[in-house]
Motif scaffolding. Structure first.
Motif, PDB file in Angstrom:
ATOM      1  N   HIS A 221      43.970  56.437  48.905  1.00 37.26           N
ATOM      2  CA  HIS A 221      44.349  56.425  47.488  1.00 37.26           C
ATOM      3  C   HIS A 221      44.882  55.065  47.074  1.00 37.26           C
ATOM      4  CE1 HIS A 221      47.411  56.788  44.299  1.00 37.26           C
ATOM      5  NE2 HIS A 221      46.562  57.624  43.735  1.00 37.26           N
ATOM      6  N   ASP A 222      45.781  54.515  47.887  1.00 35.78           N
ATOM      7  CA  ASP A 222      46.428  53.264  47.501  1.00 35.78           C
ATOM      8  C   ASP A 222      45.451  52.098  47.502  1.00 35.78           C
ATOM      9  OD1 ASP A 222      48.688  54.738  47.295  1.00 35.78           O
ATOM     10  OD2 ASP A 222      49.624  54.027  49.133  1.00 35.78           O
ATOM     11  N   SER A 223      44.657  51.971  48.561  1.00 36.63           N
ATOM     12  CA  SER A 223      43.781  50.800  48.677  1.00 36.63           C
ATOM     13  C   SER A 223      42.625  50.866  47.694  1.00 36.63           C
ATOM     14  CB  SER A 223      43.254  50.692  50.111  1.00 36.63           C
ATOM     15  OG  SER A 223      42.516  51.850  50.469  1.00 36.63           O
ATOM     16  N   VAL A 224      41.897  51.990  47.689  1.00 36.99           N
ATOM     17  CA  VAL A 224      40.735  52.090  46.805  1.00 36.99           C
ATOM     18  C   VAL A 224      41.175  52.193  45.347  1.00 36.99           C
ATOM     19  CG1 VAL A 224      38.693  53.458  46.256  1.00 36.99           C
ATOM     20  CG2 VAL A 224      39.360  53.120  48.636  1.00 36.99           C
ATOM     21  N   GLY A 225      42.259  52.940  45.087  1.00 41.85           N
ATOM     22  CA  GLY A 225      42.745  53.038  43.709  1.00 41.85           C
ATOM     23  C   GLY A 225      43.149  51.686  43.157  1.00 41.85           C
ATOM     24  N   HIS A 226      43.831  50.905  43.979  1.00 42.09           N
ATOM     25  CA  HIS A 226      44.226  49.569  43.527  1.00 42.09           C
ATOM     26  C   HIS A 226      43.005  48.705  43.263  1.00 42.09           C
ATOM     27  CE1 HIS A 226      46.436  45.767  43.328  1.00 42.09           C
ATOM     28  NE2 HIS A 226      45.575  45.283  44.203  1.00 42.09           N
ATOM     29  N   ALA A 227      42.030  48.764  44.165  1.00 43.39           N
ATOM     30  CA  ALA A 227      40.833  47.932  43.994  1.00 43.39           C
ATOM     31  C   ALA A 227      40.080  48.325  42.730  1.00 43.39           C
ATOM     32  CB  ALA A 227      39.928  48.083  45.221  1.00 43.39           C
ATOM     33  N   LEU A 228      39.948  49.608  42.467  1.00 46.04           N
ATOM     34  CA  LEU A 228      39.239  50.034  41.256  1.00 46.04           C
ATOM     35  C   LEU A 228      39.994  49.620  39.995  1.00 46.04           C
ATOM     36  CD1 LEU A 228      38.044  53.606  42.340  1.00 46.04           C
ATOM     37  CD2 LEU A 228      36.659  51.538  42.086  1.00 46.04           C
ATOM     38  N   THR A 229      41.319  49.732  40.053  1.00 49.42           N
ATOM     39  CA  THR A 229      42.093  49.321  38.873  1.00 49.42           C
ATOM     40  C   THR A 229      41.925  47.838  38.596  1.00 49.42           C
ATOM     41  OG1 THR A 229      43.729  51.061  39.253  1.00 49.42           O
ATOM     42  CG2 THR A 229      44.419  49.192  37.908  1.00 49.42           C
ATOM     43  N   VAL A 230      42.047  47.019  39.636  1.00 48.13           N
ATOM     44  CA  VAL A 230      41.908  45.567  39.459  1.00 48.13           C
ATOM     45  C   VAL A 230      40.506  45.226  38.975  1.00 48.13           C
ATOM     46  CG1 VAL A 230      41.863  43.366  40.678  1.00 48.13           C
ATOM     47  CG2 VAL A 230      43.708  45.005  41.125  1.00 48.13           C
ATOM     48  N   GLN A 234      39.566  43.451  35.417  1.00 43.97           N
ATOM     49  CA  GLN A 234      38.853  42.172  35.401  1.00 43.97           C
ATOM     50  C   GLN A 234      37.533  42.286  34.643  1.00 43.97           C
ATOM     51  OE1 GLN A 234      38.766  41.563  39.618  1.00 43.97           O
ATOM     52  NE2 GLN A 234      40.454  40.096  39.577  1.00 43.97           N
ATOM     53  N   ALA A 235      36.825  43.408  34.839  1.00 43.65           N
ATOM     54  CA  ALA A 235      35.563  43.587  34.113  1.00 43.65           C
ATOM     55  C   ALA A 235      35.809  43.687  32.615  1.00 43.65           C
ATOM     56  CB  ALA A 235      34.854  44.842  34.623  1.00 43.65           C
ATOM     57  N   GLY A 236      36.885  44.394  32.219  1.00 44.22           N
ATOM     58  CA  GLY A 236      37.192  44.493  30.792  1.00 44.22           C
ATOM     59  C   GLY A 236      37.544  43.153  30.179  1.00 44.22           C
ATOM     60  N   ALA A 237      38.331  42.353  30.918  1.00 47.51           N
ATOM     61  CA  ALA A 237      38.687  41.026  30.399  1.00 47.51           C
ATOM     62  C   ALA A 237      37.464  40.133  30.311  1.00 47.51           C
ATOM     63  CB  ALA A 237      39.751  40.403  31.298  1.00 47.51           C
ATOM     64  N   ALA A 238      36.581  40.222  31.305  1.00 48.25           N
ATOM     65  CA  ALA A 238      35.367  39.390  31.274  1.00 48.25           C
ATOM     66  C   ALA A 238      34.462  39.783  30.115  1.00 48.25           C
ATOM     67  CB  ALA A 238      34.629  39.523  32.602  1.00 48.25           C
ATOM     68  N   ARG A 239      34.390  41.079  29.814  1.00 48.40           N
ATOM     69  CA  ARG A 239      33.551  41.513  28.693  1.00 48.40           C
ATOM     70  C   ARG A 239      34.052  40.943  27.365  1.00 48.40           C
ATOM     71  NH1 ARG A 239      34.305  45.648  25.389  1.00 48.40           N
ATOM     72  NH2 ARG A 239      35.932  46.520  26.738  1.00 48.40           N
ATOM     73  N   GLU A 240      35.379  40.831  27.217  1.00 47.95           N
ATOM     74  CA  GLU A 240      35.935  40.333  25.958  1.00 47.95           C
ATOM     75  C   GLU A 240      35.583  38.867  25.706  1.00 47.95           C
ATOM     76  OE1 GLU A 240      37.456  41.993  23.620  1.00 47.95           O
ATOM     77  OE2 GLU A 240      37.363  43.904  24.716  1.00 47.95           O
ATOM     78  N   VAL A 241      35.462  38.069  26.774  1.00 47.14           N
ATOM     79  CA  VAL A 241      35.210  36.622  26.599  1.00 47.14           C
ATOM     80  C   VAL A 241      33.850  36.234  27.147  1.00 47.14           C
ATOM     81  CG1 VAL A 241      37.670  36.077  26.671  1.00 47.14           C
ATOM     82  CG2 VAL A 241      36.367  36.120  28.796  1.00 47.14           C
ATOM     83  N   LEU A 242      32.934  37.206  27.200  1.00 45.08           N
ATOM     84  CA  LEU A 242      31.628  36.944  27.799  1.00 45.08           C
ATOM     85  C   LEU A 242      30.898  35.796  27.113  1.00 45.08           C
ATOM     86  CD1 LEU A 242      29.432  37.814  29.804  1.00 45.08           C
ATOM     87  CD2 LEU A 242      28.626  39.452  28.093  1.00 45.08           C
TER      88      LEU A 242
END
Length: 414
Positions: A221-230, A234-242
């Motif tokens: 939960h901790d490792s995969v959940g953290h990776a998915l959140t990050v 990051q994908a959302g931020a990249a989409r905003e300034v694509l």
């Protein structure tokens, strides 16, 4: 009861397996029968001194009784009962020496198995040939065996009654085997069942397995959940300034790739631990510790989370288990801050000679009440980690902030 139902025990596969189990006891009783015959002959011979015979008899009795009390004999009986009687007895606990009550119950079971098996074997080799001879003479087979003998009130001329007697012997022998087998099946859990100490050992082993599985679930939960959140942030931020900042998009994609690769390595690690015992173990990723804290903070910052980190002390002097659990607590705290928080996160880590103290503070989106998402599996995992290490944890809203404060005691390594 119909005729078919009455005959069902005679043709059922369970009856035949139970018969094999009973005959196994008869086979094991053969050496004891030979001892009885031998000492009967010795006692009947007046030329052999009685003192010598009695001394040998005492030795023989000791040798004959010892196998009944051995743990190995009980294990063999349990295996036979499981395979032939279909009783789901637990396997004996490895390395556990049974108490006196367990040994006596086991000895009584083995003795009964030998005695009943011997009786069934005698009946099989005595009544079965007689029954077949009685039935066969009706068809002219083996008439010389019955024509010149008397069998109670019957003789060779009473062919019909002899045939009925033979059938009755066969049916009676079948029902006797079925009944004795059913009785053995019902008595096996009583005499071969686990002792109190074995039950406690089994419960402790089950609890250990459950705790290990819970620990692995927390890791996943901790490792995969953290990776998915990050990766999601990051994908959302990249989409905003694509269209306006391709260099930021490139860095975000690189960070997503690295985060995904790290998550896959840790997933392989957890799945490797869950593989069946004895199977080849895959190459697993090393466990993250406080030494990897800088990278964790960097990944969180790359995902758009502002982290002000303050650290004092040398992580190398912290025991490995405390260092791993401390890393996971910080990881879960940063994940929750990225999901539910607002504004920068203040991370304070102090490593003392006898304890680790960490604190994460960030603003919450709704100061009037705590986000319900923060009471889920992640916080439960934090509490379990801290509890197992004998530490203290404070987590929850603190005014308009969300506070995580943990203290984990340890003995400093050199």
């Amino acid at each position: 009861m119909t005729f078919r139902a009455a005959l069902a025990p005679l043709v059922a596969g369970t009856t035949w397996r139970r018969g094999v189990f009973l005959l196994l006891g008869g086979v094991l009783a053969l050496p004891y029968g030979l001892l009885v015959v031998t000492f009967a002959q010795l006692l009947a011979d007046p030329e052999i001194p009685r003192s010598l015979v009695y001394a040998l008899l005492v030795i023989a009795v000791v040798i004959a009784v010892v196998p009944l009390l051995l743990d190995g004999s009980r294990a063999l009986e349990i295996a036979a009962v499981r395979a032939l009687l279909g009783v789901d007895l637990p396997e004996p606990t490895l390395g556990h020496r049974g108490d006196r009550e367990t040994r006596l119950r086991s000895a009584l079971w083995i003795a009964l198995h030998l005695v009943v098996g011997a009786l069934v074997m005698v009946a099989l080799f005595g009544a079965l040939p007689m029954a077949l001879a009685f039935i066969g003479q009706q068809f002219g087979i083996g008439t010389e065996l019955t024509s010149r003998e008397r069998f109670g009130p019957l003789d060779g001329r009473d062919s019909g009654w002899l045939t009925l007697t033979g059938v009755a012997l066969l049916v009676g022998l079948g029902y006797a085997v079925a009944g004795l087998g059913a009785l053995a099946r019902s008595m096996a859990p009583v005499l071969l069942g686990p002792a109190q100490a074995e039950r406690i050992a089994a419960l402790e082993a089950q609890a250990s397995r459950l705790a290990e599985r819970n620990r692995l679930a927390r890791e996943l939960h901790d490792s995969v959940g953290h990776a998915l959140t990050v990766a999601t942030l990051q994908a959302g931020a990249a989409r905003e300034v694509l269209d306006t900042d391709p260099e930021f998009v490139r860095r975000a994609l690189t960070a997503i790739e690295e985060t995904g690769r790290t998550a896959m390595d840790e997933l392989d690690h957890v799945l490797g631990l869950l593989r069946e015992t004895g199977s080849p173990r895959p190459t697993v990723a090393p466990q993250r510790t406080l030494a990897d804290l800088d990278r964790l903070v960097t990944d969180a910052c790359a995902a758009g989370l502002t982290v002000h980190a303050q650290r004092a002390g040398d992580p190398a002097r912290v025991p490995a288990v405390v260092s791993r659990e401390g890393y996971r607590i910080v990881q879960e705290g940063l994940t929750n801050a990225a999901r539910y928080g607002h504004g920068p996160v203040t991370l304070r880590l102090e490593l003392h000679p006898d304890a680790m103290e960490l604190e994460l503070v960030n603003a919450v989106r709704r100061p009037d009440r705590a986000d319900p998402g923060r009471g889920g599996r992640g916080l439960d995992g934090m509490r379990e980690r801290v509890l197992l290490l004998g530490g203290r944890l404070t987590v929850g809203p603190d005014g308009d902030r969300w506070l995580i404060r943990a203290r984990l005691p340890y003995e400093e390594t050199t």
